[in-house]
Design a protein around this motif. Structure first.
Motif, mmCIF file in Angstrom:
data_model
loop_
_atom_site.group_PDB
_atom_site.id
_atom_site.type_symbol
_atom_site.label_atom_id
_atom_site.label_comp_id
_atom_site.label_asym_id
_atom_site.label_seq_id
_atom_site.Cartn_x
_atom_site.Cartn_y
_atom_site.Cartn_z
ATOM 1 N N UNK A 1 0.807 -1.205 0.045
ATOM 2 C CA UNK A 1 -0.125 0.004 -0.049
ATOM 3 C C UNK A 1 0.947 1.311 -0.075
ATOM 4 N N UNK A 2 0.659 2.160 -0.928
ATOM 5 C CA UNK A 2 1.297 3.570 -0.815
ATOM 6 C C UNK A 2 0.528 4.479 -0.062
ATOM 7 N N UNK A 3 1.008 5.139 1.000
ATOM 8 C CA UNK A 3 0.377 5.916 1.825
ATOM 9 C C UNK A 3 1.347 7.177 1.686
ATOM 10 N N UNK A 4 0.247 8.495 1.444
ATOM 11 C CA UNK A 4 0.845 9.997 1.268
ATOM 12 C C UNK A 4 0.482 10.388 2.493
ATOM 13 N N UNK A 5 1.140 11.197 3.512
ATOM 14 C CA UNK A 5 0.947 11.839 4.567
ATOM 15 C C UNK A 5 1.428 13.293 4.755
ATOM 16 N N UNK A 6 0.856 14.397 4.942
ATOM 17 C CA UNK A 6 1.306 15.636 4.857
ATOM 18 C C UNK A 6 1.356 15.875 6.182
ATOM 19 N N UNK A 7 2.648 16.680 6.419
ATOM 20 C CA UNK A 7 2.540 17.023 8.006
ATOM 21 C C UNK A 7 3.309 16.062 8.496
ATOM 22 N N UNK A 8 4.359 15.187 7.938
ATOM 23 C CA UNK A 8 4.738 13.987 8.309
ATOM 24 C C UNK A 8 6.079 14.141 9.456
ATOM 25 N N UNK A 9 6.267 15.163 9.598
ATOM 26 C CA UNK A 9 7.662 15.549 10.237
ATOM 27 C C UNK A 9 7.543 15.529 11.982
ATOM 28 N N UNK A 10 6.397 15.624 12.343
ATOM 29 C CA UNK A 10 6.234 15.953 13.748
ATOM 30 C C UNK A 10 4.838 15.306 14.236
ATOM 31 N N UNK A 11 4.502 14.958 15.411
ATOM 32 C CA UNK A 11 3.283 14.731 15.972
ATOM 33 C C UNK A 11 2.639 13.723 15.612
ATOM 34 N N UNK A 12 1.401 13.723 15.223
ATOM 35 C CA UNK A 12 0.353 12.659 14.673
ATOM 36 C C UNK A 12 0.834 12.113 13.259
ATOM 37 N N UNK A 13 1.446 13.095 12.360
ATOM 38 C CA UNK A 13 1.852 12.676 11.149
ATOM 39 C C UNK A 13 3.180 12.120 11.239
ATOM 40 N N UNK A 14 3.975 12.512 11.982
ATOM 41 C CA UNK A 14 5.293 11.666 12.005
ATOM 42 C C UNK A 14 4.912 10.109 12.675
ATOM 43 N N UNK A 15 4.129 9.743 13.714
ATOM 44 C CA UNK A 15 3.776 8.710 14.139
ATOM 45 C C UNK A 15 2.922 7.830 13.119
ATOM 46 N N UNK A 16 2.031 8.366 12.387
ATOM 47 C CA UNK A 16 1.379 7.739 11.493
ATOM 48 C C UNK A 16 2.247 7.132 10.391
ATOM 49 N N UNK A 17 3.309 7.973 9.955
ATOM 50 C CA UNK A 17 4.241 7.533 9.167
ATOM 51 C C UNK A 17 5.083 6.205 9.547
ATOM 52 N N UNK A 18 5.563 6.434 10.834
ATOM 53 C CA UNK A 18 6.424 5.254 11.493
ATOM 54 C C UNK A 18 5.468 4.072 11.511
ATOM 55 N N UNK A 19 4.364 4.310 11.830
ATOM 56 C CA UNK A 19 3.301 3.049 11.879
ATOM 57 C C UNK A 19 3.109 2.402 10.716
ATOM 58 N N UNK A 20 2.939 2.979 9.328
ATOM 59 C CA UNK A 20 2.982 2.254 7.938
ATOM 60 C C UNK A 20 4.224 1.793 7.692
ATOM 61 N N UNK A 21 5.144 2.512 8.060
ATOM 62 C CA UNK A 21 6.660 1.948 7.616
ATOM 63 C C UNK A 21 6.742 0.644 8.260
ATOM 64 N N UNK A 22 6.457 0.555 9.636
ATOM 65 C CA UNK A 22 6.654 -0.612 10.267
ATOM 66 C C UNK A 22 5.934 -1.895 9.873
ATOM 67 N N UNK A 23 4.635 -1.516 9.199
ATOM 68 C CA UNK A 23 3.997 -2.521 8.485
ATOM 69 C C UNK A 23 4.528 -2.973 7.071
ATOM 70 N N UNK A 24 5.376 -2.169 6.490
ATOM 71 C CA UNK A 24 5.984 -2.490 5.283
ATOM 72 C C UNK A 24 5.321 -1.868 4.071
ATOM 73 N N UNK A 25 4.458 -0.897 4.361
ATOM 74 C CA UNK A 25 3.795 -0.076 3.428
ATOM 75 C C UNK A 25 5.019 0.809 2.817
ATOM 76 N N UNK A 26 4.703 1.271 1.807
ATOM 77 C CA UNK A 26 5.547 2.494 1.344
ATOM 78 C C UNK A 26 4.830 3.907 1.473
ATOM 79 N N UNK A 27 5.513 4.755 2.329
ATOM 80 C CA UNK A 27 5.118 5.928 2.702
ATOM 81 C C UNK A 27 5.882 7.158 2.187
ATOM 82 N N UNK A 28 5.104 8.078 1.607
ATOM 83 C CA UNK A 28 5.581 9.275 1.144
ATOM 84 C C UNK A 28 5.252 10.409 2.073
#
Length: 212
Positions: free
Chosen positions: A1-28
Motif C-alpha cells: 500500500x502506498x500512503x501519502x501523509x502531509x505534515x509527516x515531520x512531527x506529532x501525529x503525522x510522524x507517528x502515522x508514517x512510522x506506523x505504516x513503515x513498520x507494516x512494510x507499506x510505502x510511505x511518502x
C-alpha cells in the motif's frame, strides 16, 4: 500500500508514517521545512505541482491530509488579526483541497481513500467559545470533506473526516487526554474501515460517530 501523509515531520503525522513503515507499506511523507521525503508547503500550488510530478502518476492508496496550524491558541476576543485568519484557512482548508486536487489522478488510479484530520472543534453542536479561527477552519475542512465524498464516490474514492482526540503533542500539550500511540492505533483502524459505504463519515479516533 502506498500512503501519502502531509505534515509527516512531527506529532501525529510522524507517528502515522512510522506506523505504516513498520507494516512494510510505502510511505511518502511531506513537510514544509523539507525534513520529510517531499518538501511541501500545503499553501503553495507550485509545490503541489512539483509533488505530483515527482510521484509521476504512481497510485496512492491512502492520502492522509494531516498538515495544519493552530495559530490562534490562547487568543482573546481582542486578538485574531485578519492575517491570522488568512494564514489559518490557507493551511487548514485550501491546503487540504490543493493536496487532493494535485493527487486526484493518483488516487483514482488506486481507487484510494482520502483522510482529512479535522477536530471535534469543527462541530457546531459543541461550541464553547474561543479559538474562533481554528474552530472555523476545521469546520470548513469538515464541510470540504463531506462534499468531496459526494463528488468522488462515483469514481471509487472514499473520504473520511476524523477527530484524532486531544493528543499529547506540541499542539495538544502535555496535559492532553491520550498519547500519540493511542491516537495512531485508533485512527489507523478507522482508516482501514473506511469504505464507499461509510464515505463522508465524521468519526472520533476510537470509532464513535461525531456530531456535526
Amino acid at each position: 500500500m502506498h500512503v501519502v501523509i502531509t505534515g509527516a515531520n512531527r506529532g501525529i503525522g510522524r507517528a502515522l508514517a512510522a506506523h505504516y513503515c513498520s507494516k512494510g507499506d510505502e510511505v511518502t511523507g511531506t513537510a514544509r521545512d523539507g525534513s520529510a521525503q517531499v518538501q511541501l508547503d500545503v499553501t503553495d500550488p507550485a509545490q503541489h505541482a512539483e509533488m505530483a510530478q515527482r510521484l509521476n502518476g504512481r497510485p496512492v492508496d491512502l492520502l492522509i491530509c494531516n498538515a495544519g496550524v493552530y495559530l490562534d491558541k490562547g487568543h482573546t476576543i481582542d486578538g485574531y488579526p485578519a492575517e491570522m485568519w488568512a494564514q489559518s484557512f490557507s493551511a487548514n482548508v485550501t491546503g487540504v483541497f490543493l493536496t487532493v486536487q494535485a493527487l486526484l489522478p493518483n488516487l483514482l488510479a488506486a481507487k484510494g481513500k482520502i483522510v482529512i484530520i479535522s477536530s471535534q472543534m469543527a462541530s457546531h453542536e459543541r461550541a464553547p467559545g474561543g479559538s474562533y479561527i481554528y474552530r472555523a477552519s476545521k469546520a470548513a475542512a469538515l464541510n470540504l470533506g463531506r462534499n468531496l465524498a459526494v463528488d468522488l464516490r462515483g469514481q471509487g474514492v472514499a473520504v473520511g473526516i476524523y477527530h484524532p482526540g486531544w493528543v499529547q503533542t506540541d499542539m495538544g500539550g502535555s496535559g492532553a487526554d491520550i498519547t500519540v500511540s493511542q491516537a495512531v492505533a485508533g485512527l489507523t483502524d478507522r482508516f482501514a474501515a473506511l469504505s464507499l459505504e461509510t464515505t463522508g463519515c465524521f468519526e472520533t479516533w476510537d470509532g464513535q460517530s461525531h456530531p456535526y
